[in-house]
Design a protein around this motif. Structure first.
Motif, PDB file in Angstrom:
ATOM      1  N   HIS A 257       0.828  -1.206   0.000  1.00 23.63           N
ATOM      2  CA  HIS A 257       0.000   0.000   0.000  1.00 23.63           C
ATOM      3  C   HIS A 257       0.855   1.246   0.000  1.00 23.63           C
ATOM      4  N   HIS A 306      -6.671  -2.338   4.099  1.00 24.56           N
ATOM      5  CA  HIS A 306      -7.868  -2.052   3.301  1.00 24.56           C
ATOM      6  C   HIS A 306      -7.871  -2.864   2.012  1.00 24.56           C
ATOM      7  N   HIS A 307      -6.762  -3.519   1.727  1.00 21.53           N
ATOM      8  CA  HIS A 307      -6.748  -4.452   0.589  1.00 21.53           C
ATOM      9  C   HIS A 307      -7.264  -5.820   0.998  1.00 21.53           C
TER      10      HIS A 307
HETATM   11 CU   LIG Z   1      -3.792   0.471  -0.803  1.00 17.09          CU
END
Ligand SMILES: [Cu+2]
Ligand SMILES: [Cu+2]
Lengths: 559, 373
Positions: A257, A306-307
């Motif tokens: 990320h 959040h992935h």
């Molecule tokens: Cu991300």
């Protein structure tokens, strides 16, 4: 009215016997400017390869059936496309800009560790070529650029091994580069430049370097453990042996990320440089834009899961990462609004660099909006792993990073080559890219929402028409690189000569000849104004004769 | 034509607001809503679309005005006004995103709660106990064990559980879902049915318990806005929902699981009560007596063996599901002729798996014959 006062005597010393020869660019050269160009050209070469792969992928997806390449090849292509665009195009291109610009912007003669710098670059070609060649010998990695186990442990040892090896080498190169950027920015500035007079590009590269240093070692750890699982048969991540594949996902995204910000922060910096110059206005809210880079870097480190909202993550974790991710909209918004306020009321020169910089804001904001949507857990559950995410990430990485890189290339082309680009061809390039980009990626939002999952070679025929649009758009994007390539090559060889400061800009890199002398500055410059003090001072300062041509522009009584 | 710019700005603001509200409700981007969860999520999405459209129009509008109004005129070499910032303006555009984020955060949290994202039942499943007591279950039949029972040591709430209204109550229908390259297998443990497609009655509280056999898959129902990764190994995930609209819906694997990932699809049929009854009868009619025989002949151990016979039942079902799978892969191969050869290989791989299953089957029969062994 320039940022510096350079004794005028030095201007005669520029054209000595210290010119760069073309073959310097193919050697282990320690000059940061040579290394910067090496990075940029190598990265662009891989961009073309990754783009070719995208064209094949889009051709496969022009029809619902799996009928253009074999499904195995298709997965190899999507894996390599993602890996190459990230690790061999955007990340090294950002490093190339940083290499070229940081010492010039802060008035240094070179980077802090020139030899390390050259080493970092020369790790890239072998790693990249090995990776790209794996496709030609039929052993491409097939588990996607995320390479989740256990799938990545089952799709072919050779390809996966090559993928791990390449990423480890590229990660090491990235770490070496980051150390260099950080130390250079902190220690090598001319004495008259405090941090709050630094160009904003340096701020964003500082944030980028911090992210690289925090994230990449964790990725390396994940890759090494994955290599053990793959080659020795351990079970760190393999559930068949009691391992936990979720741990890999956490480690992978802990780097990957922040990697999004590693890819886009340098271009945030570049846009903050380009807009004020061509709008002839000071950047709006220097402090806010500078510190928002650091805020983005900090927040970027605590949002990785959040992935994994549909993965093995408990509810409380999903909520924490949802809020943290949404909060990134705040510093990002500060930047976007700051850029808009910068150009508002200015005198915009709509040249290629400015068009791409404004285009950057126009398309990046779409990726930003969908990014906040994706942060919302209930909505993300629906669209995770769909074409909505593909659309989002391309609006951020194509609309953001690639538009930003093109803007940067057009803006600093005269500095790097000493020649001007052809603006007409540049504008054609922009228009084709802008239309192609939106035609390719806009329909993907709807595809994902309607139910088309990503990473598939065959799909429900009801999605055909939108996919056809996207494929046409991707061909347009492929065509759009042709005017750029012709323009860049022709202008580099035969374009009209540029003087030291063709844009009449205030930052230090423009206060020396174009291309700069090997040691950058004959005499270290002394700051006399901030980096973006356009329209502030009207009185003439002592200009070296090298800038005489542009000085007439800047001294005119405007405002 | 001398309209003050403040009025123009106000008019533009009103137009932008109206356009955003209209588009937020009328974007038509989502598929049909087949459950209450879908309605909740669409409400959230519409709100985000409204805000997103407003921001989009604002930013693009400013850019366009700049492009037209503030472009440099030929011959003008002067600089723009030296404005370096404006604290109150900067506070405003920091505060507005903060408020938006807070609102969206609270709204999302609420929707997630209503869907059943915080269901404590999903965190610790009571039915785990019975598995833990069985001798050697994990060795004998890793596939079945994983597919039919949550593990005792599982504490993560993976997926969407009961909504606050249904919390604590058992679901009307529980179906075990097994994902494997490249198919879904649905087992109804209480009914002894196994199928390659999912059939559920409308307006009933349905609970899916999901496991994967080989790699990570993801179970996606676009019309229900539900998705959950399905993990191999000891993690089991759950999706609980109430279909509100009869019909036929796609089931999609959303996690890259191999070359034929795109072909890994099935169907969810939401039936009216009558249709569902008909389907149940057709399934039960096909059911062999084998399972009941085993259960009844081992009288003294009948309670002890009940779970086994249930598993056996599923065992048989999986063979049937594999048959279904073969035909499914065959038809895929016909649709995607290019992939035919590879699909044949897949069929064979599945055949091999069903051979293993048969081996497990005999193991199990031995166990039943000699429970002490
Ligand atoms: Cu991300
Ligand atoms: Cu799949």
């Amino acid at each position: 009215m320039t940022q510096t006062e350079i004794p005028s005597s030095i201007s005669t010393a520029h054209h000595g016997g210290t010119e760069r020869k073309w073959w310097h660019y193919f050697t282990f050269n320690e000059d940061h400017k040579v290394i910067g160009v090496q990075y940029l050209v190598t990265a662009f070469f891989f961009y073309l390869i990754g783009g070719l792969m995208a064209a094949v992928i889009r051709t496969e997806l022009a029809t619902p059936a799996s009928d253009f390449v074999s499904p195995e090849t298709y997965n190899g292509l999507l894996t390599l496309h993602g890996t190459i665009m990230i690790f061999l195009w955007v990340v090294p291109a950002g490093a190339g800009l940083a290499n070229y610009l940081i010492p010039l912007m802060i008035g240094a003669r070179d980077m802090a560790f020139p030899k390390l710098n050259a080493m970092a670059f020369w790790m890239i070609p072998p790693a990249g070529i090995t990776l790209a060649l794996s496709l030609l010998v039929g052993e491409a990695p097939q588990a996607g650029w995320t390479s989740y186990p256990p799938l990545s442990l089952m799709t072919g040892k050779v390809g996966e091994g090559i993928w791990i090896f390449s990423l480890l080498v590229l990660g090491t190169s990235s770490i070496l580069g980051a150390i260099n950027f950080l130390v250079t920015i902190l220690k090598m500035r001319v004495p008259s430049m405090p941090t709050n007079k630094m160009p904003l590009f340096c701020w964003s590269m500082m944030a980028t370097a911090l992210l690289i240093l925090i994230g990449t070692p964790v990725l390396a750890g994940a890759l090494i453990l994955l290599a053990f699982d793959l080659l020795v048969g351990t079970a760190f991540f393999n559930p068949m042996g009691g391992g936990d594949p979720i741990v890999y996902q956490h480690m992978f995204w802990f780097y990957s990320h922040p990697a999004v910000y590693i890819m886009v922060l340098p271009l945030f910096g570049a846009i903050s440089e380009i807009l004020p110059v061509h709008a002839r206005k000071p950047v709006f809210g220097y402090q806010a834009i500078a510190y928002s880079s650091l805020a983005i870097a900090f927040l970027g480190c605590i949002v990785w899961a959040h992935h994994m909202f549909t993965s093995g993550t408990p509810a409380w974790l999903r909520m924490f990462f949802m809020i943290a991710t949404m909060v990134i909209a705040v510093p990002t918004g500060i930047k976007v609004f700051g850029w808009l306020a910068t150009i508002w009321g200015g005198k915009l020169s709509l040249n290629s660099a400015m068009l791409f910089a404004m285009g950057f804001v126009a398309v990046f904001v779409i990726g930003g909006i969908t990014g906040v949507m994706l942060a919302s857990v209930p909505f993300d559950i629906h669209v995770h792993d769909t074409y909505f995410v593909v659309a989002h990430l391309h609006y951020v990485l194509f609309g953001g990073s690639v538009f930003g890189l093109y803007a940067a290339i057009y803006h600093w082309f005269p500095k790097i080559t000493g020649r001007l680009v052809n603006e007409t061809w540049g504008r054609i390039h922009f228009i084709l890219t802008f239309i192609g980009m939106n035609l390719t990626f806009m329909p993907m939002h709807q595809l994902g929402l309607q139910g088309m999952n990503r990473r598939i070679a065959l799909y429900d025929p009801k999605f055909t028409s939108l996919n056809e649009l996207a494929t046409i758009g991707s061909y347009l994007l492929a065509v759009s690189t042709i005017p750029f390539l012709i323009n860049a090559i022709w202008s580099w060889a035969k374009g009209p000569k540029a003087d030291g400061n063709p844009w009449n800009a205030l930052t230090l890199e423009w206060q020396t000849s174009s291309p700069p002398a090997i040691e950058n500055f004959e005499v270290l410059p002394v700051l006399t104004s901030g980096p973006y003090d356009y329209g502030l001072e009207e009185e003439e300062v002592g200009l070296p004769t090298a800038q005489a041509g542009s000085a007439t522009l800047s001294s005119s009584p405007g405002a | 034509m001398n309209i003050p710019s403040s009025i123009l700005t106000m008019l533009a603001g009103i137009a932008l607001t109206l356009a955003s509200i209209w588009y937020g409700q009328n974007h038509g981007l989502m598929p049909v809503e087949a459950s209450r969860d879908a309605e909740l999520i669409d409400g959230l999405f519409n709100t985000m679309m409204t805000i997103g459209t407003a921001i989009f129009l604002l930013v693009e509008g400013v850019l366009l005005v700049c492009l037209v109004k503030f472009r440099r005129r030929p011959g003008d070499t002067s600089d723009g006004p030296p404005i370096e910032g404006n604290i109150s303006l900067e506070i405003v555009w920091t505060a507005i995103p903060v408020v938006i984020v807070l609102v969206l955060g609270v709204y999302s949290f609420d929707v997630y709660n209503s869907m059943g994202g915080f269901d404590p039942e999903a965190a610790q499943d009571p039915s785990a106990v019975q598995v833990a007591m069985l001798p050697g279950d994990s060795e004998v039949m890793p596939l079945i064990e994983g597919a039919s029972h949550p593990m005792g040591h599982q504490h993560l709430a993976l997926g969407i559980g009961a909504s606050p209204e249904t919390a604590g109550k058992p679901a009307d229908l529980t179906v075990n879902v097994l994902g494997l390259q490249y198919a879904w297998i649905f087992t109804y443990p209480d009914l002894g049915i196994t199928a390659g497609e999912l059939h559920v009655p409308v307006n009933k509280d349905v609970r899916l318990l999901l496991k994967a056999q080989d790699v990570i898959h993801a179970f996606w129902l676009p019309e229900f806005r539900l998705k959950q990764d399905v993990m191999p190994g000891s993690l089991q995930s759950e999706l609980r929902f109430t279909p509100t609209r009869a019909g036929e819906y796609p089931i999609i694997c959303a996690e890259l699981c191999g070359p034929y990932h795109g072909a890994m699809a099935s169907k969810l049929y939401v039936h009216t009560p009558e249709e569902y009854e008909t389907w149940l009868q057709s399934q039960v009619a096909n059911r062999p007596d084998q399972v009941q025989t085993i259960a009844s002949t081992s009288d003294p151990n009948v309670n002890y063996l009940a779970p086994f016979s249930q598993q056996l039942n599923q065992q048989w079902g999986i063979d049937r599901a594999l048959e279904h799978l073969h035909s499914q892969v065959h038809s895929q191969a016909q649709v995607h002729s290019q992939a035919q050869v590879h699909s044949q290989a897949q069929v064979h791989a599945q055949m091999d798996r069903s051979m293993e299953l048969t081996a497990d089957h005999s193991n199990l029969q031995q166990l039943i014959a000699h429970p002490a062994a």
